[in-house]
Write an enzyme that holds these catalytic residues in place. Structure first.
Site, short mmCIF file in Angstrom:
data_model
loop_
_atom_site.label_atom_id
_atom_site.label_comp_id
_atom_site.label_asym_id
_atom_site.label_seq_id
_atom_site.Cartn_x
_atom_site.Cartn_y
_atom_site.Cartn_z
N GLU A 118 -1.04 6.25 0.35
CA GLU A 118 -1.87 5.16 -0.15
C GLU A 118 -3.31 5.65 -0.28
O GLU A 118 -3.83 6.25 0.66
CB GLU A 118 -1.81 3.98 0.82
CG GLU A 118 -2.50 2.74 0.32
CD GLU A 118 -2.36 1.55 1.28
OE1 GLU A 118 -3.40 1.03 1.71
OE2 GLU A 118 -1.22 1.18 1.60
N HIS A 174 -2.60 -3.14 -1.64
CA HIS A 174 -3.14 -3.41 -0.30
C HIS A 174 -4.24 -4.47 -0.36
O HIS A 174 -5.39 -4.25 0.03
CB HIS A 174 -3.66 -2.13 0.36
CG HIS A 174 -3.78 -2.26 1.85
ND1 HIS A 174 -3.77 -1.18 2.69
CD2 HIS A 174 -3.90 -3.35 2.66
CE1 HIS A 174 -3.89 -1.58 3.96
NE2 HIS A 174 -3.97 -2.90 3.95
N ARG A 211 1.87 -1.75 7.28
CA ARG A 211 1.20 -0.52 6.89
C ARG A 211 2.23 0.38 6.21
O ARG A 211 3.42 0.34 6.54
CB ARG A 211 0.60 0.20 8.11
CG ARG A 211 -0.63 -0.46 8.70
CD ARG A 211 -1.83 -0.32 7.77
NE ARG A 211 -3.08 -0.80 8.38
CZ ARG A 211 -3.53 -2.04 8.28
NH1 ARG A 211 -2.81 -2.94 7.61
NH2 ARG A 211 -4.68 -2.38 8.83
#
Length: 316
Positions: free
Chosen positions: A260, A279, A232
Site C-alpha cells: 500500500e 484506505h 490493515r
C-alpha cells in the site's frame, strides 16, 4: 516552568484546550514538515501527524526525552511502534478510539452493499452507456462474521442492524459477552468461517494478526462469500487472496492492501470480483471534529494531572 505540546492541528483551531498560561504549556504545531517546531526534548505530549506514514511518525521520538504521552490520531498504532524503544520508561501510548468508528463503519457498509449489489459494474455500464439490468445478491438474509470486535467492529454491527441479516457472529482475541451477544475467541474461527456469507476483518495489525487471513482462513470461507478488509493490508495474505478471487470462488472489498499504496500493474487492480478503495475508512468530514475533541480532552487531562484515556501500552 513550561512544557511543549506538539499538535498536528493549530492550537487556535482546537476548542477546549487549556489556556497555555494557566496550564504551563506551549502549543507547537507540527504536521510532519521537514523542520521541527521546537526542540523535541521539551515535548511532553506528542500528537502524531495523521496519515503521514511511519517515517514521519517516528522521526522525533528518539529526541523526546521528556515526553509523557504519545497520541495517535488513528485506531492503529503500528506506524509508531518501531520508535517506541527509544522512549523513556512510563510513556503512555494512546490510540484514537472514538474518532474513526463512524467513518470506518460507514465505509464498511458501503463496500458490502456496493459489492453485493454490483455497483462497480453499474458505474462501468454508465461509462459505456450500457443498461446492465439483472438479479443481484442482497445483504438481507445473509450471515455476517466480524473478525476483530473492538469499538470499530461494534460500530459496524450497529449499522448492520437495520439490514435484516440472518445473523451476526463476532470474533475477538478473547471471548466475552456484549449487549448484542456473544463474542467468540479467535480459536473458534475455523468453525465459524464456513457459515459466513460476508466476512468483515477489522482487527488491529499485530504480530498475531499479521497474515491472519491466509490460505487456511480463505479456504474455509464458503463458495460465493465476500471478504471485506477495513483493518490493515498485511492482515491479509495478498498471494493467497489472489488465488481465491482469480478462481472466482470468493469476492473481496478492500479498503487496505499489501502493498500500500497499491502500485500500478499489481494484479489486485483487475482481479475479478475485487473492489478497492484507497484506505479512506477514516478520511471523512467526521474525522476532524472528533480528532479535535480527543486532543482537547487528552491535553486537559494531562494538564490537570489526570490519567489520559485510550492507553494501549506503556513503555518500559
Amino acid at each position: 516552568m513550561t512544557a511543549d505540546v506538539w499538535l498536528p492541528v493549530p492550537a487556535d483551531e482546537i476548542e477546549g484546550l487549556p489556556a497555555p498560561s494557566a496550564a504551563g504549556l506551549n502549543y507547537r504545531f507540527w504536521d510532519g514538515g521537514p523542520e521541527f517546531p521546537a526542540d523535541p526534548a521539551d515535548c511532553v505530549f506528542y500528537a502524531v501527524p495523521y496519515m503521514k506514514g511511519m517515517e514521519v511518525a517516528v522521526r522525533p521520538l528518539a529526541a523526546m526525552k521528556s515526553v509523557r504521552v504519545v497520541q495517535t490520531l488513528s485506531a492503529g498504532i503500528d506506524h509508531v511502534e518501531p520508535g517506541l524503544s527509544s522512549l523513556p520508561a512510563g510513556v503512555k501510548l494512546c490510540n484514537a478510539k472514538g474518532v474513526h468508528e463512524a467513518s470506518t463503519a460507514e465505509l464498511t457498509l458501503a463496500l458490502i452493499l456496493a459489492s453485493l449489489r454490483g455497483i462497480p459494474g453499474f458505474v462501468r455500464g454508465q461509462d459505456a452507456e450500457e443498461w446492465r439490468a439483472g438479479f443481484y445478491p442482497a445483504l438481507a438474509d445473509k450471515s455476517v462474521l466480524i473478525v476483530g470486535y473492538g469499538s470499530i467492529g461494534a460500530a459496524i454491527e450497529d449499522r448492520l442492524a437495520p439490514f435484516e441479516c440472518a445473523r451476526v457472529a463476532r470474533v475477538a482475541r478473547s471471548a466475552r459477552a456484549t449487549e448484542r451477544g456473544e463474542v467468540r475467541a479467535l480459536t473458534d474461527l475455523p468453525a465459524l468461517l464456513p457459515d459466513a456469507d460476508v466476512v468483515i476483518v477489522s482487527t488491529p495489525l499485530t504480530e498475531q494478526s499479521k497474515g491472519l487471513v491466509g490460505a487456511g482462513f480463505l479456504g474455509r470461507m464458503k463458495d460465493g462469500a465476500l471478504l471485506v478488509n477495513v483493518a490493515r493490508g498485511p492482515v491479509v495474505d495478498t498471494k493467497a487472496l489472489l488465488a481465491e478471487v482469480e478462481s472466482g470462488r470468493i469476492t473481496a472489498a478492500l479498503d487496505v492492501t499489501d502493498p500500500e499504496p497499491l502500485p500500478a500493474g499489481h494484479p489486485l487492480w483487475h482481479a475479478p470480483g475485487v473492489l478497492i478503495s484507497p484506505h479512506v475508512g477514516g478520511s471523512t468530514s467526521a474525522f476532524m471534529p472528533r480528532a479535535k475533541r480527543l486532543l482537547a480532552a487528552q491535553v486537559s487531562r494531562l494538564a490537570a494531572g489526570e490519567a489520559v484515556r485510550n492507553v494501549v501500552m506503556t513503555t518500559g
